[in-house]
Design a protein around this motif. Structure first.
Motif, PDB file in Angstrom:
ATOM      1  N   LEU A  47      43.656  41.757  51.901  1.00  0.00           N
ATOM      2  CA  LEU A  47      43.738  44.080  51.640  1.00  0.00           C
ATOM      3  C   LEU A  47      42.677  44.186  52.672  1.00  0.00           C
ATOM      4  O   LEU A  47      41.250  44.107  51.418  1.00  0.00           O
ATOM      5  N   HIS A  48      43.183  46.027  53.378  1.00  0.00           N
ATOM      6  CA  HIS A  48      42.026  46.916  53.223  1.00  0.00           C
ATOM      7  C   HIS A  48      42.626  47.472  52.986  1.00  0.00           C
ATOM      8  O   HIS A  48      43.928  48.037  51.604  1.00  0.00           O
ATOM      9  N   HIS A  51      45.981  49.152  53.040  1.00  0.00           N
ATOM     10  CA  HIS A  51      46.828  48.184  52.334  1.00  0.00           C
ATOM     11  C   HIS A  51      47.081  48.799  50.674  1.00  0.00           C
ATOM     12  O   HIS A  51      48.307  49.069  50.066  1.00  0.00           O
ATOM     13  N   VAL A  52      45.837  48.879  49.881  1.00  0.00           N
ATOM     14  CA  VAL A  52      45.790  49.429  48.806  1.00  0.00           C
ATOM     15  C   VAL A  52      46.475  50.195  48.044  1.00  0.00           C
ATOM     16  O   VAL A  52      47.161  51.487  47.193  1.00  0.00           O
ATOM     17  N   ARG A  53      46.264  51.270  49.306  1.00  0.00           N
ATOM     18  CA  ARG A  53      46.971  53.264  48.961  1.00  0.00           C
ATOM     19  C   ARG A  53      48.418  52.703  49.552  1.00  0.00           C
ATOM     20  O   ARG A  53      48.841  53.302  48.534  1.00  0.00           O
ATOM     21  N   ASN A  54      49.041  52.191  50.345  1.00  0.00           N
ATOM     22  CA  ASN A  54      50.816  51.654  50.617  1.00  0.00           C
ATOM     23  C   ASN A  54      51.636  51.321  49.560  1.00  0.00           C
ATOM     24  O   ASN A  54      51.979  51.437  49.045  1.00  0.00           O
ATOM     25  N   TYR A  55      50.257  49.954  49.001  1.00  0.00           N
ATOM     26  CA  TYR A  55      51.628  49.698  48.025  1.00  0.00           C
ATOM     27  C   TYR A  55      50.970  50.304  46.825  1.00  0.00           C
ATOM     28  O   TYR A  55      52.062  50.406  45.516  1.00  0.00           O
ATOM     29  N   SER A  56      50.652  50.957  46.223  1.00  0.00           N
ATOM     30  CA  SER A  56      50.035  51.929  45.370  1.00  0.00           C
ATOM     31  C   SER A  56      50.629  53.226  44.690  1.00  0.00           C
ATOM     32  O   SER A  56      51.611  53.008  44.096  1.00  0.00           O
ATOM     33  N   VAL A 589      35.056  49.427  53.248  1.00  0.00           N
ATOM     34  CA  VAL A 589      34.864  49.128  51.202  1.00  0.00           C
ATOM     35  C   VAL A 589      35.795  48.110  51.028  1.00  0.00           C
ATOM     36  O   VAL A 589      37.241  48.486  51.515  1.00  0.00           O
ATOM     37  N   SER A 590      35.365  46.656  50.644  1.00  0.00           N
ATOM     38  CA  SER A 590      36.491  46.195  50.243  1.00  0.00           C
ATOM     39  C   SER A 590      37.173  46.180  48.639  1.00  0.00           C
ATOM     40  O   SER A 590      36.443  46.930  47.718  1.00  0.00           O
ATOM     41  N   PRO A 591      38.421  46.118  48.720  1.00  0.00           N
ATOM     42  CA  PRO A 591      39.368  46.330  47.766  1.00  0.00           C
ATOM     43  C   PRO A 591      38.966  44.933  46.826  1.00  0.00           C
ATOM     44  O   PRO A 591      38.335  45.832  45.043  1.00  0.00           O
ATOM     45  N   GLU A 592      38.594  43.799  46.672  1.00  0.00           N
ATOM     46  CA  GLU A 592      37.996  42.862  45.729  1.00  0.00           C
ATOM     47  C   GLU A 592      36.711  43.586  45.499  1.00  0.00           C
ATOM     48  O   GLU A 592      36.567  43.237  44.259  1.00  0.00           O
TER      49      GLU A 592
END
Length: 823
Positions: A47-48, A51-56, A589-592
């Motif tokens: 995930l980048h 992705h985090v923004r879209n799914y949040s 910047v890694s989400p993990e």
């Protein structure tokens, strides 16, 4: 106080939600439905932040709607076919299926770490036979309806990927995936006849009131409707004619040459066995090695060659030379144009270079001598050199010329579209096999529906070059003809992966159905998608194709709707140092990494707080830290008020001034957050409102303990947690149970507000002296002008500014300010 251990809390609640299948839904006709969907991802393995923004974003909407009483469908799946898996097979000697499944498993783990409220029982994966069986089934419906056909045509060919690209996948003459120059190549290819739906796709953009105007405009321009006439220019000495489309029939008398695209099928036929054949063939081959930009850019010199043939102008029967030239493309119009150098810049340049006649046929009304006309002239005017149409305004003449050619059966009024049929053939392995068999006796034979799916074989060789790897599998290629039983050959091209993503939203409504593509009643309950979320880069490709598929399935009585997505949100990119995050720029910047250091709730909160969803977001490490500090602040507040919450009863009396201020803050925040989430998706201002209520609650907590209204401050805390729960689902769930609640916070009803509590008895008044603010005071909202003036003049701070001065005027604006003019 118990420390905010985000890692332990998030792991705990993710496990509980999964165990209880907390977000599983079924059809419930007693409730209103809400279908929230983010565009499903390609399983790249990581995930980048995009992705985090879209799914949040989607998760906040889904949780909010659930708490507002809706039956919410919020599914996820994997757009799993594609070239990267095939490249990985070549590079790492691993089968695409294994590579893809491992990536899916990794991304499932990452999504669950984010706490997204997906119904995992509805997960679909496009590369699995239980999904692509139905993609093949749709192909057969298209084929049987004449919407799928095969033809030889010059196609976009990526020299690196060694595969065909749709027009939409070529950006500035480069492959959108690898940036390699794209050239033209003649191949037999499968197409979907999307042009049959061009008018409907265009007209129905009016139905999409919940879509951004820029997306609708992009689709409108891509479909490209234009009005004009189609005419036949007979080729002298031949039975063949050139079909041309023009939006300027008024200029037909000014045609002095014709131009064919070098790829036009008539070119080779017209020069065959003539003295022009060798020179024309050399020129065609030369242009075949050039990109469209190299051929058509405005600063590129126009090049052409006479092919030794003439056409006849249908209106004046003049003989017109036929050329081929670099600036005419087969992909646009009919691949042939009537050239009017007197009124077109490109034609003018070409005519000047090759010393071709230039005949003006339109001039300004106030210009007497046509010889003085500056060419090329493209403005409205009156007709000249146009026979019986001379003297007419060109707009009037245009209509009359169309009538004349229709009467003489020389052509007809017509509408043209820029949109071209969708090329779906790909010379790849990792895609949906096209369910077609080629038999020497029977010709093209569709695979019977009972024999679906046509599964991908495993005995293939991946070279990355030339034809599809499917051609290396003898077991796949060779198959009995479904009609006569003789040995035949399977189609070895696979489908464009955009085919897979053009109907997945319908499959989510009934993903486990083995007998049907989906149950009509289930689809009717859930469709259309109430909120679709994804990047604007999909405005033309995916969104147009999905609309096309939905309309075809609707016409076949399968889809309950003719438009798939009621509302569309196109979120901005996540930037760092002003640029899109990428490995090559070293700004990823890694989400993990963020989740490991701060927790998923912090990652979600920051990415929703930093900017409105439709705008680009600039990454900020300090912003992340600020979001983390805020969550810790809420955590401490909950534990400090825990004893009050557990001791309070259900009766609330609002007595003191402080009570009224906090009650106002509670209700005002509920109103603001509700409006920000439901109407505008202004998550940043919603979070800001929650932060304000946290501040007010801390302030109230510090008053004299004997004055604290336990039930009111408990209401404030519970309101904070409920409003914050869509953004930070793990921490709020933990704190909710800490307060002694016996059911999930995510099952609570979204709070309403008391409009009466928003009516303030006191208002803040600004006091100015000579226009400068010197004091702010609270007064009764109904105070009279006289009393307001007296109060201001008697204020101790104000007295210090006006002492010893003459007061010339006092301006009172009730509810706002007092301005004292003194010298």
């Amino acid at each position: 106080m118990v420390k905010y251990n985000f890692s332990e809390i998030e792991s705990k609640w993710q496990g509980k939600w999964e165990e209880k299948k907390a977000f599983k839904v079924d059809e419930d006709h007693k409730k209103g439905k809400y279908y929230c969907l983010e565009m499903f991802p390609y399983p790249s393995g990581k995930l980048h932040m995009g992705h985090v923004r879209n799914y949040s974003i989607g998760d906040v909407i889904a949780r909010f709607k659930t708490m507002n009483g809706y039956n919410v469908l919020h599914p996820i799946g994997w757009d799993a076919f594609g070239l990267p898996a095939e490249n990985a097979a070549i590079k790492h000697n691993i089968h695409p299926d294994i590579w893809t499944r491992e990536n899916v498993a990794e991304m499932v783990r990452q999504l669950k770490e984010l706490g997204i409220s997906y119904d995992w029982d509805r997960e679909v994966t496009t590369c699995l036979p239980d999904y692509y069986k139905w993609t093949q089934w749709i192909f057969l419906q298209f084929y049987n309806s004449g919407l799928a056909y095969k033809k030889k045509y010059p196609v976009n060919w990526c020299l690196s990927c060694e595969t065909v690209l749709a027009n939409e996948q070529v950006i500035n003459d480069q492959c959108e995936r690898c940036d390699t120059i794209v050239v033209k190549k003649n191949l037999d290819q499968w197409y979907f006849k999307i042009t049959d739906y061009a008018q409907t796709l265009l007209e129905d953009l009016k139905k999409l009131g919940g879509w951004p105007e820029k997306v609708k405009t992009m689709q409108e321009n891509w479909i490209g409707k234009s009005y004009g006439a189609e005419m036949k220019f007979q080729i002298k000495g031949s039975d063949e004619a050139l079909d041309i489309f023009t939006t300027r029939p008024d200029t037909t008398f000014g045609v002095t040459f014709m131009v064919l695209a070098p790829e036009h099928p008539l070119v080779s036929q017209l020069v065959k066995d003539t003295k022009y054949e060798e020179e024309v063939t050399t020129f065609v081959n030369k242009l075949g090695r050039m990109t469209e930009i190299e051929r058509t850019a405005s600063n590129v010199e126009k090049e052409g060659i006479f092919i030794g043939k003439y056409a006849i102008n249908p209106l004046n029967e003049k003989k017109i030379p036929i050329y081929i030239a670099n600036y005419v493309l087969m992909d646009y119009g009919t691949g042939a144009i009537m050239a009017v150098p007197g009124h077109d810049e490109r034609d003018y340049e070409f005519a000047k270079k090759y010393e071709i006649d230039i005949i003006p046929v339109i001039k300004p009304e106030d210009l007497e001598k046509v010889e003085e006309l500056e060419l090329p002239f493209s403005e409205p005017g009156v007709m000249v050199n146009s026979g019986k149409f001379n003297g007419l305004k060109n707009t009037v003449a245009s209509e009359q010329i169309i009538e004349a050619i229709e009467k003489g059966k020389l052509g007809e009024r017509t509408v043209n579209f820029r949109l071209r049929d969708w090329l779906i053939s790909r010379q790849r392995y990792w895609g949906t096999p096209i369910p077609i068999v080629y038999c020497k006796e029977c010709g093209i034979v569709p695979v019977p529906e009972k024999d679906l799916p046509v599964e991908l074989p495993t005995d293939v060789v991946f070279t990355g070059k030339g034809e599809s790897p499917l051609t290396t599998s003898e077991s796949f290629k060779n198959t009995p003809c479904p009609e006569c039983g003789a040995m035949a050959k399977r189609e070895t091209d696979t489908m464009d992966t955009f085919v897979d993503s053009s109907w997945y939203f319908l499959r989510y409504t009934d993903p486990k159905n083995d007998d049907k593509i989906f149950d009509k009643e289930k689809a009717a309950y859930w469709m259309d998608v109430d909120q679709y979320i994804g990047g604007v880069e999909h405005a033309i490709l995916h969104l147009l194709y999905a609309r096309f598929f939905t309309k075809v399935l609707y016409d076949k009585g399968l889809s309950p709707v003719d438009e798939p997505f009621k509302n569309l949100l196109t979120q901005g990119m996540v930037l760092k140092d002003g640029a899109k995050m990428s490995k090559s720029k070293g700004n990823v910047v890694s989400p993990e990494e963020i989740i490991s250091k701060y927790g998923a709730d912090t990652a979600r909160l920051f990415i929703l707080f930093a900017a409105p969803p439709e705008r680009d977001l600039e990454w900020s490490d300090t912003g992340v830290e600020g979001s983390y500090r805020f969550l810790n602040r809420v955590w401490r507040l909950a534990y400090e008020l825990k004893e009050y919450a557990q001791a309070a009863d259900n009766t609330i009396e609002i007595n003191s001034k402080e009570d009224k201020e906090l009650n106002f803050g509670i209700n005002n925040t509920i109103k603001r957050v509700t409006e920000d989430i439901s109407g505008r998706f202004n998550f940043n201002t919603a979070i800001s409102g929650i932060m304000g209520l946290v501040n007010e609650t801390y302030k109230y907590k510090e008053i004299d303990k004997e004055k604290i209204n336990y039930r009111l401050i408990t209401k404030a805390l519970e309101t904070i947690l409920i409003l914050l729960s869509p953004f930070a689902p793990h921490m709020t769930e933990e704190l909710w149970y800490t307060l002694g609640k016996d059911d999930s916070i995510h099952k609570q009803s979204w709070p309403g507000y008391d409009s009466k509590a928003l009516i303030k008895e006191e208002v803040e008044i600004v006091i100015q002296v000579n226009g400068k603010v010197r004091e702010k005071i609270m007064v009764n909202k109904n105070i009279s002008k006289d009393d307001l003036e007296k109060t201001a003049l008697n204020n101790d701070r104000i007295k210090a500014f006006i002492d010893g001065k003459n007061i010339f005027k006092v301006i009172c604006v009730p509810g706002k300010l007092v301005n004292i003019v003194a010298k």
